[in-house]
Scaffold this motif. Structure first.
Motif, PDB file in Angstrom:
ATOM      1  N   THR A  46       1.671 -13.462  -6.664  1.00 37.42           N
ATOM      2  CA  THR A  46       1.950 -13.700  -5.177  1.00 37.42           C
ATOM      3  C   THR A  46       3.256 -13.287  -4.812  1.00 37.42           C
ATOM      4  OG1 THR A  46       0.684 -15.670  -5.307  1.00 37.42           O
ATOM      5  CG2 THR A  46       1.798 -15.394  -3.454  1.00 37.42           C
ATOM      6  N   ASP A  47       4.420 -13.614  -5.618  1.00 36.44           N
ATOM      7  CA  ASP A  47       5.701 -13.276  -5.425  1.00 36.44           C
ATOM      8  C   ASP A  47       5.817 -11.772  -5.302  1.00 36.44           C
ATOM      9  OD1 ASP A  47       6.326 -15.921  -5.166  1.00 36.44           O
ATOM     10  OD2 ASP A  47       7.310 -15.865  -7.053  1.00 36.44           O
ATOM     11  N   ALA A  48       5.243 -10.981  -6.209  1.00 37.84           N
ATOM     12  CA  ALA A  48       5.361  -9.582  -6.317  1.00 37.84           C
ATOM     13  C   ALA A  48       4.681  -8.957  -5.024  1.00 37.84           C
ATOM     14  CB  ALA A  48       4.719  -8.872  -7.718  1.00 37.84           C
ATOM     15  N   TYR A  49       3.296  -9.494  -4.811  1.00 34.14           N
ATOM     16  CA  TYR A  49       2.647  -8.918  -3.813  1.00 34.14           C
ATOM     17  C   TYR A  49       3.186  -8.942  -2.413  1.00 34.14           C
ATOM     18  CZ  TYR A  49      -1.331  -8.537  -0.460  1.00 34.14           C
ATOM     19  OH  TYR A  49      -2.218  -7.932   0.722  1.00 34.14           O
ATOM     20  N   TYR A  50       3.889 -10.003  -2.163  1.00 32.37           N
ATOM     21  CA  TYR A  50       4.552 -10.249  -0.837  1.00 32.37           C
ATOM     22  C   TYR A  50       6.043  -9.442  -0.817  1.00 32.37           C
ATOM     23  CZ  TYR A  50       0.855 -13.316   0.916  1.00 32.37           C
ATOM     24  OH  TYR A  50      -0.217 -13.809   1.171  1.00 32.37           O
ATOM     25  N   ALA A  51       6.558  -9.370  -2.109  1.00 35.53           N
ATOM     26  CA  ALA A  51       7.817  -8.815  -2.055  1.00 35.53           C
ATOM     27  C   ALA A  51       7.636  -7.272  -1.690  1.00 35.53           C
ATOM     28  CB  ALA A  51       8.231  -8.855  -3.514  1.00 35.53           C
ATOM     29  N   ALA A  52       6.492  -6.628  -1.803  1.00 41.34           N
ATOM     30  CA  ALA A  52       6.222  -5.523  -1.578  1.00 41.34           C
ATOM     31  C   ALA A  52       6.201  -5.236   0.009  1.00 41.34           C
ATOM     32  CB  ALA A  52       4.996  -4.660  -2.267  1.00 41.34           C
ATOM     33  N   PHE A  53       5.831  -6.237   0.702  1.00 40.10           N
ATOM     34  CA  PHE A  53       5.926  -6.258   2.133  1.00 40.10           C
ATOM     35  C   PHE A  53       7.180  -6.775   2.589  1.00 40.10           C
ATOM     36  CE2 PHE A  53       1.279  -6.791   1.021  1.00 40.10           C
ATOM     37  CZ  PHE A  53       0.976  -5.857   2.108  1.00 40.10           C
ATOM     38  N   GLY A  54       8.073  -6.912   1.756  1.00 40.53           N
ATOM     39  CA  GLY A  54       9.491  -7.502   2.240  1.00 40.53           C
ATOM     40  C   GLY A  54       9.506  -8.890   2.783  1.00 40.53           C
ATOM     41  N   VAL A  55       8.492  -9.725   2.455  1.00 46.32           N
ATOM     42  CA  VAL A  55       8.212 -11.150   2.776  1.00 46.32           C
ATOM     43  C   VAL A  55       8.596 -12.029   1.502  1.00 46.32           C
ATOM     44  CG1 VAL A  55       6.771 -12.899   3.383  1.00 46.32           C
ATOM     45  CG2 VAL A  55       6.483 -10.607   4.305  1.00 46.32           C
ATOM     46  N   PRO A  56       9.650 -12.795   1.431  1.00 47.29           N
ATOM     47  CA  PRO A  56      10.254 -13.659   0.719  1.00 47.29           C
ATOM     48  C   PRO A  56       8.851 -14.717   0.441  1.00 47.29           C
ATOM     49  CG  PRO A  56      11.272 -14.324   2.526  1.00 47.29           C
ATOM     50  CD  PRO A  56      10.540 -12.946   2.884  1.00 47.29           C
ATOM     51  N   ALA A 220      -0.364  -4.547  -3.059  1.00 44.81           N
ATOM     52  CA  ALA A 220       0.299  -4.406  -1.725  1.00 44.81           C
ATOM     53  C   ALA A 220       0.392  -3.096  -1.434  1.00 44.81           C
ATOM     54  CB  ALA A 220       1.601  -5.069  -1.944  1.00 44.81           C
ATOM     55  N   VAL A 221       0.856  -2.032  -2.139  1.00 42.80           N
ATOM     56  CA  VAL A 221       0.842  -0.879  -1.947  1.00 42.80           C
ATOM     57  C   VAL A 221      -0.361  -0.203  -1.314  1.00 42.80           C
ATOM     58  CG1 VAL A 221       1.386   1.643  -2.694  1.00 42.80           C
ATOM     59  CG2 VAL A 221       2.905  -0.427  -3.416  1.00 42.80           C
ATOM     60  N   GLU A 222      -1.446  -0.446  -1.995  1.00 46.95           N
ATOM     61  CA  GLU A 222      -2.719  -0.027  -1.616  1.00 46.95           C
ATOM     62  C   GLU A 222      -3.219  -0.639  -0.333  1.00 46.95           C
ATOM     63  OE1 GLU A 222      -5.340  -1.197  -5.047  1.00 46.95           O
ATOM     64  OE2 GLU A 222      -4.729   0.430  -6.339  1.00 46.95           O
ATOM     65  N   ALA A 223      -2.928  -1.920  -0.137  1.00 42.50           N
ATOM     66  CA  ALA A 223      -3.054  -2.355   0.979  1.00 42.50           C
ATOM     67  C   ALA A 223      -2.332  -1.722   2.216  1.00 42.50           C
ATOM     68  CB  ALA A 223      -2.681  -4.076   0.968  1.00 42.50           C
ATOM     69  N   ILE A 224      -1.153  -1.321   2.204  1.00 44.13           N
ATOM     70  CA  ILE A 224      -0.631  -0.614   3.008  1.00 44.13           C
ATOM     71  C   ILE A 224      -1.050   0.790   3.150  1.00 44.13           C
ATOM     72  CG2 ILE A 224       1.910   0.435   3.471  1.00 44.13           C
ATOM     73  CD1 ILE A 224       3.212  -1.901   2.049  1.00 44.13           C
ATOM     74  N   GLU A 225      -1.229   1.440   2.251  1.00 42.71           N
ATOM     75  CA  GLU A 225      -2.057   2.713   2.579  1.00 42.71           C
ATOM     76  C   GLU A 225      -3.492   2.653   3.123  1.00 42.71           C
ATOM     77  OE1 GLU A 225      -0.345   5.413   2.143  1.00 42.71           O
ATOM     78  OE2 GLU A 225       1.491   4.550   1.197  1.00 42.71           O
ATOM     79  N   ASP A 226      -4.175   1.622   2.913  1.00 43.72           N
ATOM     80  CA  ASP A 226      -5.326   1.161   3.621  1.00 43.72           C
ATOM     81  C   ASP A 226      -5.350   0.817   5.013  1.00 43.72           C
ATOM     82  OD1 ASP A 226      -8.137   1.518   3.230  1.00 43.72           O
ATOM     83  OD2 ASP A 226      -8.438  -0.424   2.812  1.00 43.72           O
ATOM     84  N   GLY A 227      -4.153   0.524   5.332  1.00 45.21           N
ATOM     85  CA  GLY A 227      -3.998   0.030   6.643  1.00 45.21           C
ATOM     86  C   GLY A 227      -4.229  -1.573   6.981  1.00 45.21           C
ATOM     87  N   TYR A 283      -1.473  -1.818  12.892  1.00 46.16           N
ATOM     88  CA  TYR A 283      -2.495  -1.416  12.280  1.00 46.16           C
ATOM     89  C   TYR A 283      -2.627   0.135  11.935  1.00 46.16           C
ATOM     90  CZ  TYR A 283      -4.237   1.329  16.533  1.00 46.16           C
ATOM     91  OH  TYR A 283      -4.120   1.979  17.532  1.00 46.16           O
ATOM     92  N   THR A 284      -1.566   0.731  12.464  1.00 41.73           N
ATOM     93  CA  THR A 284      -1.305   2.140  12.176  1.00 41.73           C
ATOM     94  C   THR A 284      -0.468   2.665  11.078  1.00 41.73           C
ATOM     95  OG1 THR A 284       0.436   2.423  13.771  1.00 41.73           O
ATOM     96  CG2 THR A 284      -1.850   2.917  14.286  1.00 41.73           C
ATOM     97  N   SER A 285       0.422   1.459  10.564  1.00 37.61           N
ATOM     98  CA  SER A 285       1.443   1.483   9.399  1.00 37.61           C
ATOM     99  C   SER A 285       0.925   2.165   8.147  1.00 37.61           C
ATOM    100  CB  SER A 285       1.924   0.232   9.414  1.00 37.61           C
ATOM    101  OG  SER A 285       2.554  -0.319  10.304  1.00 37.61           O
ATOM    102  N   ARG A 286       1.571   3.228   7.495  1.00 36.96           N
ATOM    103  CA  ARG A 286       1.049   3.921   6.443  1.00 36.96           C
ATOM    104  C   ARG A 286       2.582   4.364   5.853  1.00 36.96           C
ATOM    105  NH1 ARG A 286      -2.716   2.342   8.798  1.00 36.96           N
ATOM    106  NH2 ARG A 286      -4.850   3.294   8.500  1.00 36.96           N
ATOM    107  N   GLY A 287       2.391   4.050   4.552  1.00 37.62           N
ATOM    108  CA  GLY A 287       3.635   4.705   3.718  1.00 37.62           C
ATOM    109  C   GLY A 287       5.020   4.519   4.579  1.00 37.62           C
ATOM    110  N   ARG A 288       5.694   5.533   4.632  1.00 37.61           N
ATOM    111  CA  ARG A 288       7.161   5.304   4.997  1.00 37.61           C
ATOM    112  C   ARG A 288       7.283   4.938   6.574  1.00 37.61           C
ATOM    113  NH1 ARG A 288      10.136  11.348   3.484  1.00 37.61           N
ATOM    114  NH2 ARG A 288       9.764  10.773   1.229  1.00 37.61           N
ATOM    115  N   ASP A 289       6.174   4.838   7.497  1.00 34.48           N
ATOM    116  CA  ASP A 289       6.115   4.283   8.554  1.00 34.48           C
ATOM    117  C   ASP A 289       5.818   2.719   8.709  1.00 34.48           C
ATOM    118  OD1 ASP A 289       6.561   6.657   9.682  1.00 34.48           O
ATOM    119  OD2 ASP A 289       4.157   7.101   9.949  1.00 34.48           O
ATOM    120  N   TYR A 290       5.678   2.045   7.372  1.00 35.81           N
ATOM    121  CA  TYR A 290       5.371   0.783   7.382  1.00 35.81           C
ATOM    122  C   TYR A 290       6.561  -0.054   7.853  1.00 35.81           C
ATOM    123  CZ  TYR A 290       4.753  -3.865   5.687  1.00 35.81           C
ATOM    124  OH  TYR A 290       4.680  -5.152   5.465  1.00 35.81           O
TER     125      TYR A 290
END
Length: 309
Positions: A46-56, A220-227, A283-290
C-alpha cells in the motif's frame, strides 16, 4: 506381632520435556506470525502504491483490516513461485539424499556434500550484493541479474544447498558410534545448520518484500497510464477559485445565485480520501501530465460523487 508392610511407592513420572520450539509457540502463536507477515506485506504494498501517486500512506490512516485485505494480492505471485521452486528443490535433494543413503556410498556422499557446500556458500556470497550494495560479476543476462529478486533468491538457494550438505554431515556423525562421541563437531555443524536456516528465512523475507514494493509501484504506474478507470468521478464545489495545474478540468462560475459554493469543477477523479484531505486526479492524466491535486476536507470545499466526467 507381624508388621504390615505397605505397598512400595511408585516413582513419580518425570514431566514431559518441553522443546525450544514449544516454548516459542507458547509466546508467539503461528497464527499471529502469519497475520503479522500479511499485515507487513500489505503495508509495504500500500505504501509503495500510493507513493507512486505522491500520496503519503501515513496520512490516509488506513486500518489493519485494510492492510490485510491488500496482502493476498501482493504476496500471491511470490508465494506461488516459492512453492513451485521449493517443491522442485525438495524433490531433487530428496532423490539425491536417497541415493547417497545406500550402502557403499560413503565416498560419493563426502564428495557430493563438499561440492554442494562450496557451491552453496559461493552462491550465498554472490547474492549478498543486494544486502551490501556491492557489484559482483555474474555470467548472467543483465536484465535477470538487475532485478532485486534474483540476488535474494540466489542466497536462498545457496543456503538450501549448504544446509543439505550439513544435514548429510550430521547423518554421517549419527551413523558412526566413534564420531557420535565428537560432541563439539556435532554442535558446530548443528549451529551452522541453524545459521543457514536463518539466512534462508531472511533472504526469502527480503526478496518477497522487494517484490511486493515493486508490485505496488508497477500497479500504480499502470493505473496512471490507464487513466485511473477504477477511481470515482467527482464534482468539486468551492467557495473560492482553486489553483491547480491538472489538465482536462472544466471550470464554471455559477454566480452568486448558486450560494457560497459558486465555483464548480468537473473532470476530477477521487483517487483516495484521508480523514482531512481529498486526493484528486484528472481523468485525462497520463504519464508526464499526471498530477495529484490535494484539497482540504473543510468548509471551503464540497465534493460530490457523480457517474460522468
Amino acid at each position: 506381632m507381624p508388621v504390615s508392610r505397605g505397598e512400595p511407592s511408585q516413582p513419580t513420572p518425570a514431566p514431559p520435556k518441553v522443546s525450544y520450539f514449544d516454548k516459542v509457540a507458547y509466546i508467539v502463536a503461528p497464527g499471529t506470525v502469519v497475520i503479522g507477515l500479511l499485515y507487513y506485506f500489505g503495508s509495504v504494498y500500500t505504501d509503495a502504491y500510493y507513493a507512486a501517486f505522491g500520496v503519503p500512506a501515513a496520512d490516509l490512516q488506513l486500518s489493519v483490516q485494510a492492510y490485510l485485505a491488500k496482502s493476498p494480492k501482493a504476496v500471491f505471485g511470490p508465494l506461488w513461485f516459492l512453492l513451485i521452486c521449493g517443491l522442485i528443490v525438495l524433490l531433487v535433494l530428496g532423490r539425491v539424499g536417497h541415493q547417497l543413503a545406500r550402502p557403499g556410498q560413503d565416498r560419493r556422499r563426502r564428495t557430493v556434500c563438499r561440492v554442494l557446500l562450496v557451491v552453496g556458500l559461493v552462491m550465498v556470497m554472490l547474492g549478498f550484493r543486494v544486502f551490501f550494495g556491492q557489484t559482483v560479476w555474474m555470467p548472467l543476462p543483465a536484465s535477470w541479474w538487475g532485478t532485486r529478486l534474483a540476488p535474494s533468491f540466489l542466497v536462498a538457494l545457496g543456503a538450501t544447498l549448504a544446509f543439505f550438505s550439513v544435514q548429510q554431515r550430521l547423518l554421517r556423525i549419527a551413523d558412526h558410534p566413534r564420531r557420535r562421541r565428537e560432541g563439539a563437531a556435532e554442535r558446530m555443524w548443528t549451529a551452522g545448520g541453524a545459521l543457514l536456516i536463518g539466512l534462508l528465512a531472511m533472504s526469502l523475507f527480503f526478496g518477497v518484500s522487494q517484490y511486493v514494493a515493486d508490485a505496488g509501484t508497477t500497479e500504480a504506474v499502470e493505473a496512471i497510464e490507464d487513466g485511473n478507470r477504477e477511481s470515482l468521478p467527482v464534482v468539486v464545489y468551492s467557495r473560492f477559485p482553486i489553483t491547480h495545474g491538472a489538465l482536462g478540468i472544466a471550470y464554471q462560475d455559477m454566480g452568486a445565485v448558486a450560494g457560497p459554493y459558486r465555483h464548480r469543477y468537473t473532470g476530477f477523479l477521487l483517487l483516495v480520501k484521508s480523514p482531512s484531505r481529498y486526493y484528486l486526479v484528472s481523468y485525462t492524466s497520463r504519464g508526464r501530465d499526471y498530477m495529484t491535486v490535494v484539497l482540504p476536507d473543510d468548509e471551503t470545499v464540497r465534493v460530490a460523487l457523480t457517474s460522468v466526467y
